[in-house]
Motif scaffolding. Structure first.
Motif, PDB file in Angstrom:
ATOM      1  N   PRO A  40       0.839  -1.298  -0.080  1.00  0.00           N
ATOM      2  CA  PRO A  40      -0.039  -0.041   0.086  1.00  0.00           C
ATOM      3  C   PRO A  40       0.812   1.134  -0.100  1.00  0.00           C
ATOM      4  N   GLY A  41       0.485   2.159  -0.963  1.00  0.00           N
ATOM      5  CA  GLY A  41       1.260   3.382  -0.909  1.00  0.00           C
ATOM      6  C   GLY A  41       1.970   3.368  -2.399  1.00  0.00           C
ATOM      7  N   ASP A  42       2.140   2.318  -3.025  1.00  0.00           N
ATOM      8  CA  ASP A  42       2.401   2.189  -4.402  1.00  0.00           C
ATOM      9  C   ASP A  42       1.427   2.666  -5.140  1.00  0.00           C
ATOM     10  N   HIS A  97      -3.943  -7.561  -5.680  1.00  0.00           N
ATOM     11  CA  HIS A  97      -3.325  -8.910  -6.538  1.00  0.00           C
ATOM     12  C   HIS A  97      -1.770  -8.680  -6.626  1.00  0.00           C
ATOM     13  N   SER A  98      -1.265  -7.386  -6.816  1.00  0.00           N
ATOM     14  CA  SER A  98       0.061  -7.042  -6.943  1.00  0.00           C
ATOM     15  C   SER A  98       0.757  -7.085  -5.396  1.00  0.00           C
ATOM     16  N   MET A  99      -0.071  -6.964  -4.344  1.00  0.00           N
ATOM     17  CA  MET A  99       0.621  -7.378  -3.038  1.00  0.00           C
ATOM     18  C   MET A  99       0.445  -8.587  -2.456  1.00  0.00           C
ATOM     19  N   GLU A 105       4.700  -8.358   4.410  1.00  0.00           N
ATOM     20  CA  GLU A 105       4.688  -6.841   4.476  1.00  0.00           C
ATOM     21  C   GLU A 105       3.450  -6.348   3.593  1.00  0.00           C
ATOM     22  N   GLY A 106       3.104  -5.144   4.254  1.00  0.00           N
ATOM     23  CA  GLY A 106       1.801  -4.596   3.824  1.00  0.00           C
ATOM     24  C   GLY A 106       1.062  -4.114   4.617  1.00  0.00           C
ATOM     25  N   ALA A 116      11.475  -3.315  -5.619  1.00  0.00           N
ATOM     26  CA  ALA A 116      12.206  -2.938  -4.446  1.00  0.00           C
ATOM     27  C   ALA A 116      12.001  -3.825  -3.310  1.00  0.00           C
ATOM     28  N   VAL A 117      10.722  -4.108  -2.900  1.00  0.00           N
ATOM     29  CA  VAL A 117      10.411  -5.000  -1.652  1.00  0.00           C
ATOM     30  C   VAL A 117      11.063  -6.140  -1.770  1.00  0.00           C
ATOM     31  N   LYS A 118      10.816  -7.034  -3.002  1.00  0.00           N
ATOM     32  CA  LYS A 118      11.319  -8.272  -3.168  1.00  0.00           C
ATOM     33  C   LYS A 118      12.844  -8.301  -3.056  1.00  0.00           C
TER      34      LYS A 118
END
Length: 297
Positions: free
Chosen positions: A145-147, A153-155, A163-164, A195-197
């Motif tokens: 969230p925030g992207d 589904h992208s999260m 994370e999230g 970046a999170v990955k």
């Protein structure tokens, strides 16, 4: 070592036609010639067709109730997640089904990718550190969230890794360590989730072009020490020469024969306790449905 699909008395077939996580204003652009209302519900039809086309199943089947309300109120973006209210209610319903059924293995026919969150978290609660995840997908699904893109589904994979959205993560019975997750076939390296990955240290391998390529996945499984696998398959991984009813137009994807070989290979070293098929977009049937509504039948 095992069969290539979860089966037996502990198996549950979960039909989860959630579409809200992949929706939003940009979705309509993916389906030219399709009514905007139908586009909103595009991922809702796919799971029913997957169930219809799949081999007979002699175990239990459960259907997660999914709203088809496309009103602005129902699809409001809250805390950086599009249609968060519906996503949370449906995730809770899926987790309740899994808790009550207590399956040892789950096959999920789903809409968008976030349908894997509930069954994989359930399996993590059953098998603990003995479970590893193969996330076969062109996209990383590690956004938060925030992207700029707000579809849940992208999260999905980031959520499973803890994370999230804190409220959603708190509902899950178990999380999955990033060290027990391998992404296969990742092509969208410009995605915000990269970046999170990378921060989490989630490893990845490319398209499985040859039989020798499976060795990289088999070696990774051996390194985790896991004997149970949860396998997520987003149909956008498939090459357009083989399959067109998913997102994307590229011909640099995985061929169907390569996907089947990979699943068969990993089943020789670990038990496939979870298998999800997601993001089937039957666009031609959606267009046909629009025609039928306009005929005097």
């Amino acid at each position: 070592m095992s069969q290539t699909s979860p089966s037996g008395p502990g198996a549950l077939r979960l039909i989860f036609p959630q579409w809200q996580g992949a929706s939003g204003p940009s979705t309509h652009q993916l389906h030219p010639g399709v009514d905007a209302h139908d586009t909103q519900l595009s991922f809702n039809l796919g799971p029913a067709l997957l169930e219809l086309l799949s081999p007979d199943h002699d175990g239990p089947t459960a259907h997660v109730p999914v709203s088809t309300d496309t009103s602005d109120e129902a699809l409001a973006t809250v805390d950086g997640i599009y249609a968060r209210g519906a996503v949370v209610r449906q995730l809770t319903a899926a987790l309740t089904i899994l808790r009550d059924a207590a399956p040892e293995s789950v096959v999920t026919f789903g809409g968008e990718c976030s349908v894997s969150v509930a069954p994989f978290s359930h399996l993590a609660s059953v098998y603990g550190e003995d479970l590893a995840v193969l996330w076969i997908d062109a996209h990383p699904d590690t956004s938060v969230p925030g992207d700029s893109y707000t579809g849940f589904h992208s999260m999905a994979l980031a959520t499973l890794a803890g994370e999230g959205d804190a409220g959603i993560i708190a509902e899950l019975p178990a999380l999955i360590s990033p060290s027990k997750i391998l992404q296969v076939g990742l092509r969208q390296w410009d995605d915000e989730g990269i970046a999170v990955k990378e921060r989490l240290g989630i490893k990845s391998v490319g398209i499985m072009d040859t039989s020798e390529d499976s060795r990289r996945v088999l070696d990774w499984i051996a390194g985790t020490g896991a004997t149970q696998l949860a396998v997520h398959i987003d149909l956008d991984i498939l090459d357009r020469r083989d399959f067109t009813n998913s997102v994307g137009t590229n011909t640099d994807g995985m061929r169907m024969s390569e996907l089947v070989r990979l699943i068969a290979d990993v089943s020789t070293v670990a038990n496939i306790a979870g298998l999800s098929l997601t993001e089937h977009l039957p666009v031609e049937l959606m267009r046909l449905g629009g025609l039928l509504r306009n005929l005097p039948i």
